[in-house]
Enzyme design. Sequence first.
Site, PDB file in Angstrom:
ATOM      1  N   VAL A  61       0.805  -1.226   0.000  1.00 57.81           N
ATOM      2  CA  VAL A  61       0.000   0.000   0.000  1.00 57.81           C
ATOM      3  C   VAL A  61       0.841   1.282   0.000  1.00 57.81           C
ATOM      4  O   VAL A  61       0.284   2.377  -0.129  1.00 57.81           O
ATOM      5  CB  VAL A  61      -1.009   0.053   1.180  1.00 57.81           C
ATOM      6  CG1 VAL A  61      -2.042  -1.049   1.076  1.00 57.81           C
ATOM      7  CG2 VAL A  61      -0.289   0.034   2.523  1.00 57.81           C
ATOM      8  N   ASN A  87      -6.809  -1.312   6.206  1.00 56.75           N
ATOM      9  CA  ASN A  87      -6.296  -1.747   7.508  1.00 56.75           C
ATOM     10  C   ASN A  87      -4.773  -1.788   7.576  1.00 56.75           C
ATOM     11  O   ASN A  87      -4.214  -1.626   8.663  1.00 56.75           O
ATOM     12  CB  ASN A  87      -6.882  -3.147   7.783  1.00 56.75           C
ATOM     13  CG  ASN A  87      -6.103  -3.915   8.811  1.00 56.75           C
ATOM     14  OD1 ASN A  87      -6.243  -3.670  10.010  1.00 56.75           O
ATOM     15  ND2 ASN A  87      -5.250  -4.834   8.368  1.00 56.75           N
ATOM     16  N   SER A 140      -6.721   4.572  14.907  1.00 61.85           N
ATOM     17  CA  SER A 140      -6.168   4.135  16.200  1.00 61.85           C
ATOM     18  C   SER A 140      -6.591   5.151  17.249  1.00 61.85           C
ATOM     19  O   SER A 140      -6.905   6.310  16.922  1.00 61.85           O
ATOM     20  CB  SER A 140      -4.640   4.096  16.107  1.00 61.85           C
ATOM     21  OG  SER A 140      -4.058   3.929  17.389  1.00 61.85           O
ATOM     22  N   TYR A 153       3.466   8.027  13.860  1.00 62.11           N
ATOM     23  CA  TYR A 153       2.297   7.142  13.965  1.00 62.11           C
ATOM     24  C   TYR A 153       1.052   7.955  14.340  1.00 62.11           C
ATOM     25  O   TYR A 153      -0.011   7.824  13.726  1.00 62.11           O
ATOM     26  CB  TYR A 153       2.570   6.048  15.004  1.00 62.11           C
ATOM     27  CG  TYR A 153       1.508   4.972  15.037  1.00 62.11           C
ATOM     28  CD1 TYR A 153       1.481   3.962  14.073  1.00 62.11           C
ATOM     29  CD2 TYR A 153       0.511   4.961  16.009  1.00 62.11           C
ATOM     30  CE1 TYR A 153       0.509   2.980  14.083  1.00 62.11           C
ATOM     31  CE2 TYR A 153      -0.470   3.987  16.028  1.00 62.11           C
ATOM     32  CZ  TYR A 153      -0.461   2.995  15.069  1.00 62.11           C
ATOM     33  OH  TYR A 153      -1.447   2.019  15.079  1.00 62.11           O
ATOM     34  N   ALA A 155       0.519  11.187  13.978  1.00 61.69           N
ATOM     35  CA  ALA A 155       0.136  12.083  12.879  1.00 61.69           C
ATOM     36  C   ALA A 155      -0.568  11.301  11.768  1.00 61.69           C
ATOM     37  O   ALA A 155      -1.580  11.752  11.211  1.00 61.69           O
ATOM     38  CB  ALA A 155       1.364  12.801  12.329  1.00 61.69           C
ATOM     39  N   SER A 156      -0.049  10.114  11.465  1.00 59.42           N
ATOM     40  CA  SER A 156      -0.662   9.332  10.379  1.00 59.42           C
ATOM     41  C   SER A 156      -2.093   8.954  10.736  1.00 59.42           C
ATOM     42  O   SER A 156      -3.000   9.016   9.898  1.00 59.42           O
ATOM     43  CB  SER A 156       0.167   8.075  10.066  1.00 59.42           C
ATOM     44  OG  SER A 156       0.081   7.100  11.093  1.00 59.42           O
ATOM     45  N   LYS A 157      -2.331   8.579  11.996  1.00 59.79           N
ATOM     46  CA  LYS A 157      -3.673   8.132  12.372  1.00 59.79           C
ATOM     47  C   LYS A 157      -4.637   9.323  12.544  1.00 59.79           C
ATOM     48  O   LYS A 157      -5.830   9.198  12.258  1.00 59.79           O
ATOM     49  CB  LYS A 157      -3.604   7.275  13.641  1.00 59.79           C
ATOM     50  CG  LYS A 157      -2.821   5.959  13.446  1.00 59.79           C
ATOM     51  CD  LYS A 157      -3.415   5.083  12.354  1.00 59.79           C
ATOM     52  CE  LYS A 157      -2.755   3.718  12.268  1.00 59.79           C
ATOM     53  NZ  LYS A 157      -3.364   2.844  11.246  1.00 59.79           N
ATOM     54  N   ILE A 186      -4.197  -3.811  20.999  1.00 61.29           N
ATOM     55  CA  ILE A 186      -4.827  -5.090  20.656  1.00 61.29           C
ATOM     56  C   ILE A 186      -3.706  -6.117  20.456  1.00 61.29           C
ATOM     57  O   ILE A 186      -2.649  -5.793  19.908  1.00 61.29           O
ATOM     58  CB  ILE A 186      -5.661  -4.977  19.354  1.00 61.29           C
ATOM     59  CG1 ILE A 186      -6.578  -3.734  19.373  1.00 61.29           C
ATOM     60  CG2 ILE A 186      -6.457  -6.256  19.109  1.00 61.29           C
ATOM     61  CD1 ILE A 186      -7.671  -3.718  20.405  1.00 61.29           C
TER      62      ILE A 186
END
Length: 247
Positions: A61, A87, A140, A153, A155-157, A186
Amino acid sequence: MIDKKAFITGAAKGLGRATAVALSASGYKTILTDIDPVTLAETKKIIEDAGGSASTYLLDVSDKKQIESVLIQAIKDEKKIDAFINNAGIGGVMAPFHEMKDEDWDNVIAVNLSSVFYCLKYQLKILLDQGGGNIVNVASLAGKKGVPLGCHYSASKHGVIGLTKTAAVEYGSRNIRVNAICPSFIETDIIEAVPKPLLEFVANFRVPLKRLGRPEEVANAIKFMLSDDSSYMNGHSLVLDGGMDAG
Ligand code: NAI
């Protein structure tokens, strides 16, 4: 039983695999994509051994050309795809801002955020042509909070939630729903990079349910978000954290 088709990125293990298995058990044909052919084939076998139906495509991706070509091929092969679950994601190398390597920032943004933009770009076109459908992006709890040593992480979410809301307002009138799910910790391979004592602290002292989440619990929530039982949910970011963010 539902007679629909669902396309999933990062379906080779973890939340992607659990979601594919849950959707298959409720009657979806699953279209599984991932970067790892070995574990991808394992997911397909798990589904087929349980009596379900699955096809696979290799898809990295972080490569927008691959996203476009795989989606074109998948819709050619399947004729109709009712649901997309974006995902695939990585945790990235953790570091404070002033020590974050440019390549680590670029990598997390490419895999976790730009990928979702390019997936949405081509998936929404497919759903427009079909007259409707459903998308769930896996964000997230880190998309709602700062994450120490994880600026890339987080910033991406946050970005995934922004894309989700914008797609929801742009396409809601066209019978297309777009939502995000925001799990906390998780039990999948992605949290192996998190120090064990921190995970134990989170489970024992931060989560009212006193445990980390299970992949099947995220899968069941995604199944609900794709179903008609959530028909008025659009542009939502559903937190799934055992109550961690409530206190
Ligand atoms: P995982 O590491 O078990 O699975 C990730 C999957 O994505 C793997 O199958 C991997 O091969 C695939 N993948 C990685 N890079 C890829 C790429 N460039 N192209 C295509 N596929 C790629 O991790 P998990 O937990 O299943 O993560 C799934 C999603 O859930 C990610 O977006 C992650 O950020 C998110 N998430 C996970 C949480 C957790 O605690 N497990 C919490 C919140 C969000």
